[in-house]
Design a protein around this motif. Structure first.
Motif, short mmCIF file in Angstrom:
data_model
loop_
_atom_site.label_atom_id
_atom_site.label_comp_id
_atom_site.label_asym_id
_atom_site.label_seq_id
_atom_site.Cartn_x
_atom_site.Cartn_y
_atom_site.Cartn_z
N SER A 12 0.63 -1.35 -0.36
CA SER A 12 -0.02 0.10 0.23
C SER A 12 0.84 1.13 -0.03
O SER A 12 0.05 1.86 -0.15
CB SER A 12 -0.77 0.21 1.08
N GLU A 67 -17.43 2.11 -4.30
CA GLU A 67 -16.53 2.97 -2.91
C GLU A 67 -17.06 2.33 -1.24
O GLU A 67 -17.04 2.37 -0.64
CB GLU A 67 -16.66 3.98 -2.97
N TRP A 117 -16.86 -1.33 -0.19
CA TRP A 117 -15.88 -1.92 0.11
C TRP A 117 -15.51 -1.01 1.60
O TRP A 117 -14.99 -1.35 2.68
CB TRP A 117 -14.89 -0.51 -0.86
N ARG A 118 -15.95 0.09 1.48
CA ARG A 118 -15.65 0.82 2.37
C ARG A 118 -16.65 0.24 3.65
O ARG A 118 -16.29 0.03 5.09
CB ARG A 118 -16.38 2.31 3.32
N PHE A 167 -9.82 -1.13 2.50
CA PHE A 167 -9.92 0.32 2.22
C PHE A 167 -9.57 1.88 3.01
O PHE A 167 -9.38 2.39 1.25
CB PHE A 167 -12.46 1.37 2.19
N GLU A 168 -9.04 1.96 3.84
CA GLU A 168 -8.66 2.80 3.96
C GLU A 168 -7.17 2.90 3.68
O GLU A 168 -6.55 3.62 3.47
CB GLU A 168 -8.26 3.55 5.41
N ARG A 214 -7.26 3.90 -0.22
CA ARG A 214 -7.93 4.59 -0.75
C ARG A 214 -6.98 5.60 -1.50
O ARG A 214 -7.96 5.79 -2.39
CB ARG A 214 -8.67 5.17 0.61
N ALA A 215 -6.59 5.99 -1.18
CA ALA A 215 -5.11 7.05 -1.53
C ALA A 215 -4.20 6.42 -2.49
O ALA A 215 -4.33 7.11 -3.97
CB ALA A 215 -4.63 7.96 -0.12
N ARG A 216 -4.04 5.15 -2.40
CA ARG A 216 -3.56 5.10 -3.52
C ARG A 216 -4.19 4.11 -5.28
O ARG A 216 -3.78 4.87 -5.94
CB ARG A 216 -2.95 3.19 -3.42
N ARG A 217 -5.30 4.21 -4.14
CA ARG A 217 -6.51 4.46 -5.37
C ARG A 217 -6.81 5.90 -6.24
O ARG A 217 -6.99 5.83 -7.24
CB ARG A 217 -8.16 3.32 -5.14
N ILE A 218 -6.80 6.46 -5.15
CA ILE A 218 -7.53 7.84 -6.46
C ILE A 218 -6.26 8.22 -7.25
O ILE A 218 -6.53 8.60 -8.07
CB ILE A 218 -7.31 9.01 -5.21
#
Length: 102
Positions: A17, A80, A83-84, A91-92, A95-99
């Protein structure tokens, strides 16, 4: 299998991650086969891995009277909010990597 969200605490998952770009990926083939490799290392028998998985799954997840709605527990992987709800820690973590990728 009982708590997939607990993978968020695994050092390898945390490393993936935090990696830059696509250097490491959660879908890496070696990671997908990690359970099978660990089973073979512990038992010396790679052939019976999937039988053991099925046996464990049957023993721990089959309710006496299954709920017909829960039998098909598929969900939209692009949702989303789902997932959350289902995997909040993973997810957390990702999430930043996905965005950043999208």
């Amino acid at each position: 299998m009982r708590d997939p969200d607990s993978l968020a605490e695994h050092p390898a998952v945390r490393q993936i991650s935090a990696s830059e770009g696509c250097q490491l990926w959660i879908g890496d083939e070696a990671l997908l086969c990690a359970a099978e490799a660990a089973y073979e290392r512990l038992t010396g028998d790679a052939e019976s891995f999937w039988d053991a998985v099925e046996s464990e799954h049957s023993a721990t997840t089959a309710p006496p009277d299954p709920d017909p709605e829960a039998a098909d527990d598929r969900w939209d992987l692009s949702d989303e909010a789902e997932w959350r709800r289902r995997l909040p820690r993973l997810f957390e973590l990702f999430r930043a990597r996905r965005i950043a990728v999208t």
